[in-house]
Every structure is written in C-alpha cells, then in structure tokens.
Scaffold this motif. Structure first.
Motif, PDB file in Angstrom:
ATOM      1  N   GLN A  21       0.848  -1.193   0.000  1.00 36.23           N
ATOM      2  CA  GLN A  21       0.000   0.000   0.000  1.00 36.23           C
ATOM      3  C   GLN A  21       0.884   1.243   0.000  1.00 36.23           C
ATOM      4  OE1 GLN A  21      -0.496  -2.026   3.270  1.00 36.23           O
ATOM      5  NE2 GLN A  21      -1.091  -3.543   1.753  1.00 36.23           N
ATOM      6  N   MET A  22       0.783   2.044  -1.060  1.00 36.96           N
ATOM      7  CA  MET A  22       1.542   3.291  -1.169  1.00 36.96           C
ATOM      8  C   MET A  22       0.762   4.422  -0.493  1.00 36.96           C
ATOM      9  SD  MET A  22       4.163   2.238  -2.755  1.00 36.96           S
ATOM     10  CE  MET A  22       4.856   1.206  -4.068  1.00 36.96           C
ATOM     11  N   LYS A  23       1.479   5.272   0.268  1.00 38.33           N
ATOM     12  CA  LYS A  23       0.826   6.335   1.034  1.00 38.33           C
ATOM     13  C   LYS A  23       1.401   7.700   0.667  1.00 38.33           C
ATOM     14  CE  LYS A  23      -0.105   3.314   5.004  1.00 38.33           C
ATOM     15  NZ  LYS A  23       0.067   3.146   6.463  1.00 38.33           N
ATOM     16  N   ASP A  24       0.549   8.750   0.776  1.00 40.87           N
ATOM     17  CA  ASP A  24       1.008  10.104   0.490  1.00 40.87           C
ATOM     18  C   ASP A  24       1.436  10.803   1.780  1.00 40.87           C
ATOM     19  OD1 ASP A  24      -1.315  10.816   1.789  1.00 40.87           O
ATOM     20  OD2 ASP A  24      -2.334  11.599   0.024  1.00 40.87           O
ATOM     21  N   ILE A  30      -2.846   5.710  -1.512  1.00 39.15           N
ATOM     22  CA  ILE A  30      -3.130   6.201  -2.861  1.00 39.15           C
ATOM     23  C   ILE A  30      -3.002   5.098  -3.909  1.00 39.15           C
ATOM     24  CG2 ILE A  30      -2.501   8.585  -2.351  1.00 39.15           C
ATOM     25  CD1 ILE A  30       0.217   8.067  -3.651  1.00 39.15           C
ATOM     26  N   TYR A  31      -2.406   3.969  -3.539  1.00 36.32           N
ATOM     27  CA  TYR A  31      -2.309   2.848  -4.486  1.00 36.32           C
ATOM     28  C   TYR A  31      -2.142   1.544  -3.712  1.00 36.32           C
ATOM     29  CZ  TYR A  31      -0.987  -0.010  -8.496  1.00 36.32           C
ATOM     30  OH  TYR A  31      -0.962  -0.987  -9.460  1.00 36.32           O
ATOM     31  N   LYS A  56       4.466  10.419 -11.852  1.00 33.59           N
ATOM     32  CA  LYS A  56       3.652  11.340 -11.055  1.00 33.59           C
ATOM     33  C   LYS A  56       3.180  10.664  -9.763  1.00 33.59           C
ATOM     34  CE  LYS A  56      -0.714  13.854 -11.088  1.00 33.59           C
ATOM     35  NZ  LYS A  56      -1.972  14.097 -11.811  1.00 33.59           N
ATOM     36  N   MET A  57       2.729   9.398  -9.879  1.00 28.78           N
ATOM     37  CA  MET A  57       2.270   8.698  -8.681  1.00 28.78           C
ATOM     38  C   MET A  57       3.419   8.517  -7.690  1.00 28.78           C
ATOM     39  SD  MET A  57       0.718   4.851  -8.166  1.00 28.78           S
ATOM     40  CE  MET A  57       2.330   4.084  -8.186  1.00 28.78           C
ATOM     41  N   VAL A  58       4.579   8.082  -8.195  1.00 24.66           N
ATOM     42  CA  VAL A  58       5.727   7.845  -7.315  1.00 24.66           C
ATOM     43  C   VAL A  58       6.142   9.132  -6.608  1.00 24.66           C
ATOM     44  CG1 VAL A  58       8.158   7.152  -7.258  1.00 24.66           C
ATOM     45  CG2 VAL A  58       6.514   5.860  -8.650  1.00 24.66           C
ATOM     46  N   SER A  59       6.006  10.269  -7.300  1.00 27.00           N
ATOM     47  CA  SER A  59       6.387  11.552  -6.683  1.00 27.00           C
ATOM     48  C   SER A  59       5.494  11.894  -5.494  1.00 27.00           C
ATOM     49  CB  SER A  59       6.314  12.677  -7.722  1.00 27.00           C
ATOM     50  OG  SER A  59       4.962  12.945  -8.081  1.00 27.00           O
ATOM     51  N   ASN A  60       4.315  11.292  -5.432  1.00 30.17           N
ATOM     52  CA  ASN A  60       3.393  11.542  -4.310  1.00 30.17           C
ATOM     53  C   ASN A  60       3.531  10.529  -3.182  1.00 30.17           C
ATOM     54  OD1 ASN A  60       2.013  13.866  -5.271  1.00 30.17           O
ATOM     55  ND2 ASN A  60       0.866  12.593  -6.701  1.00 30.17           N
ATOM     56  N   ILE A  61       4.412   9.536  -3.342  1.00 30.98           N
ATOM     57  CA  ILE A  61       4.598   8.511  -2.315  1.00 30.98           C
ATOM     58  C   ILE A  61       5.564   9.011  -1.247  1.00 30.98           C
ATOM     59  CG2 ILE A  61       5.439   6.178  -1.846  1.00 30.98           C
ATOM     60  CD1 ILE A  61       4.628   5.414  -4.700  1.00 30.98           C
ATOM     61  N   GLU A  62       5.088   9.016  -0.015  1.00 34.30           N
ATOM     62  CA  GLU A  62       5.941   9.399   1.110  1.00 34.30           C
ATOM     63  C   GLU A  62       6.309   8.190   1.969  1.00 34.30           C
ATOM     64  OE1 GLU A  62       7.299  12.341   1.995  1.00 34.30           O
ATOM     65  OE2 GLU A  62       6.556  13.229   0.136  1.00 34.30           O
ATOM     66  N   PHE A  64       5.276   3.590   2.444  1.00 34.54           N
ATOM     67  CA  PHE A  64       4.509   2.435   1.985  1.00 34.54           C
ATOM     68  C   PHE A  64       4.397   1.417   3.106  1.00 34.54           C
ATOM     69  CE2 PHE A  64       8.904   1.403   0.908  1.00 34.54           C
ATOM     70  CZ  PHE A  64       9.040   0.102   1.368  1.00 34.54           C
ATOM     71  N   ASP A  65       3.431   0.572   2.984  1.00 33.32           N
ATOM     72  CA  ASP A  65       3.219  -0.493   3.952  1.00 33.32           C
ATOM     73  C   ASP A  65       2.988  -1.778   3.180  1.00 33.32           C
ATOM     74  OD1 ASP A  65       2.939  -1.780   6.334  1.00 33.32           O
ATOM     75  OD2 ASP A  65       1.252  -0.576   7.055  1.00 33.32           O
ATOM     76  N   PHE A  66       3.033  -2.897   3.847  1.00 35.84           N
ATOM     77  CA  PHE A  66       2.801  -4.165   3.155  1.00 35.84           C
ATOM     78  C   PHE A  66       2.224  -5.193   4.125  1.00 35.84           C
ATOM     79  CE2 PHE A  66       7.084  -4.300   4.836  1.00 35.84           C
ATOM     80  CZ  PHE A  66       7.194  -5.569   5.384  1.00 35.84           C
ATOM     81  N   ILE A  67       1.544  -6.161   3.544  1.00 34.29           N
ATOM     82  CA  ILE A  67       0.990  -7.279   4.316  1.00 34.29           C
ATOM     83  C   ILE A  67       1.420  -8.563   3.629  1.00 34.29           C
ATOM     84  CG2 ILE A  67      -1.110  -8.412   5.149  1.00 34.29           C
ATOM     85  CD1 ILE A  67      -2.515  -5.689   5.018  1.00 34.29           C
ATOM     86  N   VAL A  68       2.140  -9.403   4.332  1.00 29.58           N
ATOM     87  CA  VAL A  68       2.610 -10.671   3.781  1.00 29.58           C
ATOM     88  C   VAL A  68       1.478 -11.693   3.819  1.00 29.58           C
ATOM     89  CG1 VAL A  68       4.242 -12.571   4.090  1.00 29.58           C
ATOM     90  CG2 VAL A  68       4.982 -10.215   4.461  1.00 29.58           C
ATOM     91  N   THR A  69       1.343 -12.459   2.732  1.00 27.76           N
ATOM     92  CA  THR A  69       0.346 -13.534   2.678  1.00 27.76           C
ATOM     93  C   THR A  69       1.046 -14.858   2.387  1.00 27.76           C
ATOM     94  OG1 THR A  69      -0.063 -13.176   0.320  1.00 27.76           O
ATOM     95  CG2 THR A  69      -1.448 -11.966   1.855  1.00 27.76           C
ATOM     96  N   SER A  70       0.303 -15.941   2.564  1.00 31.12           N
ATOM     97  CA  SER A  70       0.887 -17.267   2.352  1.00 31.12           C
ATOM     98  C   SER A  70       0.984 -17.614   0.876  1.00 31.12           C
ATOM     99  CB  SER A  70       0.048 -18.335   3.073  1.00 31.12           C
ATOM    100  OG  SER A  70      -0.017 -18.065   4.457  1.00 31.12           O
ATOM    101  N   THR A  71      -0.004 -17.152   0.097  1.00 27.95           N
ATOM    102  CA  THR A  71      -0.064 -17.517  -1.315  1.00 27.95           C
ATOM    103  C   THR A  71      -0.392 -16.295  -2.169  1.00 27.95           C
ATOM    104  OG1 THR A  71      -2.438 -18.006  -1.246  1.00 27.95           O
ATOM    105  CG2 THR A  71      -0.921 -19.825  -0.712  1.00 27.95           C
ATOM    106  N   GLU A  72      -0.194 -16.431  -3.472  1.00 29.80           N
ATOM    107  CA  GLU A  72      -0.538 -15.354  -4.394  1.00 29.80           C
ATOM    108  C   GLU A  72      -2.050 -15.150  -4.434  1.00 29.80           C
ATOM    109  OE1 GLU A  72       0.007 -14.024  -9.076  1.00 29.80           O
ATOM    110  OE2 GLU A  72       0.677 -16.003  -8.406  1.00 29.80           O
TER     111      GLU A  72
END
Length: 592
Positions: A21-24, A30-31, A56-62, A64-72
């Motif tokens: 999860q990308m954050k501003d 935001i994504y 443009k999107m990357v320029s707004n990223i301050e 990010f977070d992530f959640i690990v899962t067992s499978t795709e």
C-alpha cells in the motif's frame, strides 16, 4: 519523500507474496498492489525510468506499507478488499454504476417474474440474461408473464385481480396453490430461456388451430401474436460458429502509451449479447490490473459458466479466487473470440486514446499551472459558494478537487447563521470548515479558491490567520471580467494573474466554479422547498406525518380544518391531540 528512509525500508522487504500500500504525505493510501515477490515488485517503483503517469504517482509517495500472505491467491483477494475499502485514487477501479438488465425469477412462496439489475443481491433468485437493453428485457418479461401465470402484484391483495381473469395469474391471494405448480413453471421458464421453445410453439399452434376450428378467431389471433413474439425475441440468434449453444464471458486486454484497454464479450447461447469496454490510465503491471478488473467485475455480476481469457496471463491465482471455469484457449473457436476481443481493445484504444489523453493531460497541466501561480503545490483545492433568497435560507457549499478531479465524498453543506452579507457568510463557513478539520485532525487542503475577488480573499485570510493556518493553506480568488466570466486569479497580495482562455487551467477553474455553484443552489432549493411544504401542524405536539395526513384527508384542506370543532377533530385523532390542533390553528388565526 525521505529517500534514505525509503531506501532502507526497501532493503528489508521480504521475498514473499503479499499486498503493498503506497501512502502520500497525509498517510492516505493512494495505491494498492499485489505481488508474488514483495521485495522485487515494490523496488521496481523506485528504480529505473517510468512513464509520466507512474512518475507522477511515485512523486506523491511518502511511505509504503505491506501485508505478507501465504499464497498469491491470498494476495489477490487482499488487494481487491483493500481497493474496495480505501478507494485509492491511482488504482484502476473499473466498476461503474451501469449494469445490464436481467429477467429475475424470485424464489418466494408465490414467485414473480421481474426485470432487475440487482444480479448479485438475491442469491436465491434465478437470473436470465443479460439483455442488450431494458426494452428487450421488458418484451421478454411480458411474453413470459403471458405464457406462465406467475404472481404479478408486489403485495398480496385479498381478492383476485384482472390478471387472474385473463389467465395470467393463478390467484394465490384467494386460492391455495401447490408449490409444485410454481416449480414446474419455473423449470419451463428455464427451458425457454435456454432456447428450448419447441414445446411452447407446438402447444400454442395447437391452441390456435383449436380456437380457429371453434370459430374463436380473436382467441386464435392472440395465440398467433404470441407465436410471432416468440419468433421476434429468438430470431436474433447469431451463429458465430457451429458451437451456437455456448454461454461464456470472453475478456482480453491491450496496454499501450500508459493506458489499459479491456474488452469483453458476454456470449449467451452463441449470441454476443453485450460488449464491455474499459479504458483507464495504467499505474501498475497490465496483467495484474487485468486480473484485478476481473475480480472486481464478478463481485457485481453473475458468475460466468465459463470465462475465456488469453494465454499470456498467469491465471493460477485468478482461477482459485473466481471458483468457476477459466479457460485459456490456444486454437479453435474460443481462440477466435479472444482474437476478436483483442482486436476490439486495440481499435477502441486507438479511437478513444487521443481524447482521453488530451483531457487527462490538460487536467495535469492545469494543476501544474495553478501550483506555479500559487508558488506551492495545489493538488488538493477547496472552493466555497453561498446561496440565499433575500437573506433567508442562507447556505454554503464546499467542494473539493484532488488533482483536478472532484472528490465528492469530501463535499460538505452548511446552513449558515450569519446572513448579513456574502463576506460574513464566507467568514462563517471558512471558520466552521477548518475549525472542525483541526479538531478532528482532518486532512487540510493545499489551497482555497474563493469566488468574489479581494473582499472574499481578505475574509478567508482573516479566518485562516485566526486559526493559525495562513501559512498552511494558500488563498486565491477568482476574478471576473465585465461579462461575469472568470478570466484571472488574485493572490493575497492583490497580484492578478491573467488566465489564457485556451489553457487547461481556464477550463478547470470553470468546471470548479460551476460545480460549487451547482451544489450550493441545489441545497438552497431543497431547504426552501421543504420549508414551503411545512405547516403549522408540524409544530403541534402529538401530530406526526401520519396524523397530519389523516387530518388533511378527513377535512380536505386547512380552511375546513380551522372551521372544525374540537369534537370534529377528535373523531380523527385522540382528544388531547385534537385540543392541541384546535389551539394551534386558532392562535395562527389570531396572529394572522
């Protein structure tokens, strides 16, 4: 963006499947994306060259977070759930408000045949379709209701109606009907909608000949019209190939110039009933976005008997999530459908791309130009407008634009207490808006645009100063020419910036101004209309909407009600309430 912080965080990402999860700068998501390998996928955003939109999107990223899962599969499901929850502005959200009409056969004790678009809400009902438009669905419903006498009424009456006497309802409101009878009719409807019409045709022909021999020519004509209707409804079968009884959904995609085009054919009994098309800016991997679209699509549409998609996509996780047949053909009829879908996606993208790109580019340029004039980022902008009638029903609206696009969930409406002047109204609404955001730790805008020039700018700035926000929020005013058209912007120093009427900024400001005015006027009219329908009875203790309706129905109008005695009124409502009504009406008379 703190590059050192991001770099350190990227190095510690696990090589596991999951969702990121990308954050501003405000901590808003935001994504949302999913990955087989979080470390590799997330790092791709911060290294190498990207197209304009991704940059443009990357320029707004301050952060990010992530959640690990067992499978795709779990990562894909999690991605869709997070998109649905947070509605990130850079995600491709393909679901719109449009939906196709279906014939719905309810599973009530006494079933009904209906035209419906709620194809996922009633899990027990049977759905037939989709139909290309509402007219085709209604024609089919009308034919089925004539052939099969299901219940017509929404609520069961106490006596049979005209449909019973016409032979188009079994009359369950008055007669006991065995459930097996409705079960048989439901099976017959299913056969009919699956194209098995032989028995129906033979039965109608037999009845038509019998009526003709009995010299009942009108009845014979009715049967002939039914036969004609059946032929009319079923004659549109398209024999694309010998496999003309197949029902399947076919989807393909084409990515080009930073956009993703997706085309789908909804094939029912060999007939291409409808075509789906979506065109959106692409911020992530095309295959991932295509899979995301399919998951979102089937959350709001009936499951396909078979989904046909291109070989190019790794559909392992998709097949597990969708839980119905997913086929990836290499040759034959189904491959021809895929090729047809792909060709349509390419052509539709070429046809629509120039317009969409021009609109998006103009909007991006407009936000960039506004930021340049303000000498600071102006990605999130709020506008205010008020409306009143001779100082009464004074209201204000606040509309919010994010990157040149209206953020309607953030709109706010205000009933104002100060109606002395537009300046006072501006001060009140600005104070209430930002005092509340400060107290609730809400998201503040980059800037405010006020309508009215220097006096409104001063009013807004005065309030922001008092709240300690003058340095945080930029204030600019819309300046109009002699024809009352916006042609310039003014800052808090009184400096005027002319706006080129052919520029993207001019069109964006015009849209913004029209929108805030529309919202304010609509709210004002709503309150005024509500007040006009209000009466003295609304203030009487013991009189609610139901009793008010009873009184007006009994006496016809207020004049007759005012002339009535307490005893007359007490015949309709309890005596104490009647006394309250009588007193209120006579006080009204004395005052008026």
């Amino acid at each position: 963006m703190d590059k050192e912080y991001i770099k350190a965080k990227l190095q510690n990402l696990p090589d596991s499947p999951g969702s990121y999860q990308m954050k501003d700068k405000d901590g808003e998501i935001i994504y949302v994306g999913k990955a087989k390998n979080l470390h590799n996928r997330v790092n791709q955003y911060f290294v190498g060259a990207h197209d304009f939109k991704t940059t443009k999107m990357v320029s707004n990223i301050e952060d990010f977070d992530f959640i690990v899962t067992s499978t795709e599969k779990e990562a894909l499901v999690l991605e869709i759930n997070l998109i649905k929850k947070y509605r990130p502005k850079y995600n491709i959200q393909f679901i719109d408000d449009s939906s196709y009409p279906y014939i719905k056969l309810t599973r009530e004790t006494y079933p009904r045949l209906m035209v419906a678009r709620d194809s996922k809400k009633d899990k027990k009902a049977r759905y037939f379709g989709p139909f290309p438009d509402a007219s085709a669905a209604r024609d089919t419903q009308k034919l089925l209701q004539t052939l099969y006498p299901f219940r017509r009424c929404d609520r069961m009456p106490h006596k049979v109606c005209l449909y019973y006497h016409m032979g188009q309802c079994l009359g369950p409101c008055e007669f006991e009907i065995q459930p097996e009878k409705y079960g048989e009719m439901a099976d017959q409807v299913t056969k009919f909608m699956n194209g098995d019409i032989k028995d129906v045709e033979e039965g109608l022909k037999r009845k038509m000949y019998e009526a003709s021999e009995a010299l009942e020519f009108e009845r014979a004509q009715e049967y002939k019209l039914l036969l004609d209707s059946i032929h009319e409804i079923t004659k549109t079968k398209q024999n694309i190939e010998k496999d003309n009884r197949g029902s399947r959904d076919v989807f393909a995609w084409h990515a080009d110039r930073g956009y993703l085009a997706i085309t789908g054919f909804l094939v029912r009994d060999g007939v291409i009933m409808n075509k789906e098309f979506r065109l959106r800016p692409l911020y992530g991997d095309a295959e991932d976005e295509f899979a995301s679209f399919l998951i979102q699509y089937y959350q709001d549409h009936p499951a396909a008997k078979e989904l046909v998609i291109p070989m190019e996509i790794d559909a392992t996780a998709l097949k597990e999530v969708l839980e119905f047949t997913v086929f990836q053909p290499q040759r034959g009829y189904k491959k021809q459908l895929i090729d047809m879908c792909l060709e349509n996606a390419k052509k539709q993208l070429d046809l629509k791309f120039s317009t969409v790109e021009r609109q998006q580019t103009m909007t991006d340029q407009a936000v960039e130009q506004l930021s340049k004039l303000a000498d600071r980022p102006m990605n999130r902008v709020e506008l205010f407008d008020n409306s009143h009638t001779s100082g009464t029903f004074t209201v204000a609206s606040c509309v919010v634009y994010e990157d040149g696009v209206p953020d309607k969930k953030s709109y706010r409406l205000y009933k104002l207490h100060t109606a002395n002047s537009d300046v006072d109204s501006m001060k009140e609404v600005v104070y209430r808006r930002y005092f509340r955001l400060l107290n609730d730790d809400g998201r503040l805008p980059d800037g405010i645009l006020v309508d009215g020039g220097w006096t409104q700018i001063e009013a807004a700035k005065e309030i922001l100063d008092s709240l300690g926000l003058a340095e945080t929020i930029k204030v600019m005013g819309l300046v109009k020419d002699s024809h009352h058209n916006t042609n310039a912007l003014m800052d808090t120093n009184g400096k005027v910036f002319d706006i080129d009427k052919n520029s993207g900024l001019f069109f964006l400001l015009t849209r913004m101004q029209d929108e805030v005015h529309r919202v304010a006027i609509s709210y004002h009219r709503k309150l005024r209309a509500k007040a006009q329908t209000k009466s003295v009875l609304d203030e009487v203790e013991g009189v609610g909407p139901k009793r008010k309706k009873q009184l007006l129905k009994a006496f016809g109008n207020f004049s007759s009600l005012k002339e009535a005695s307490i005893d007359d009124i007490a015949k309709i409502v309890p005596r104490q309430v009647a006394q309250n009504v009588y007193d209120a009406l006579h006080v009204e008379n004395e005052n008026g």
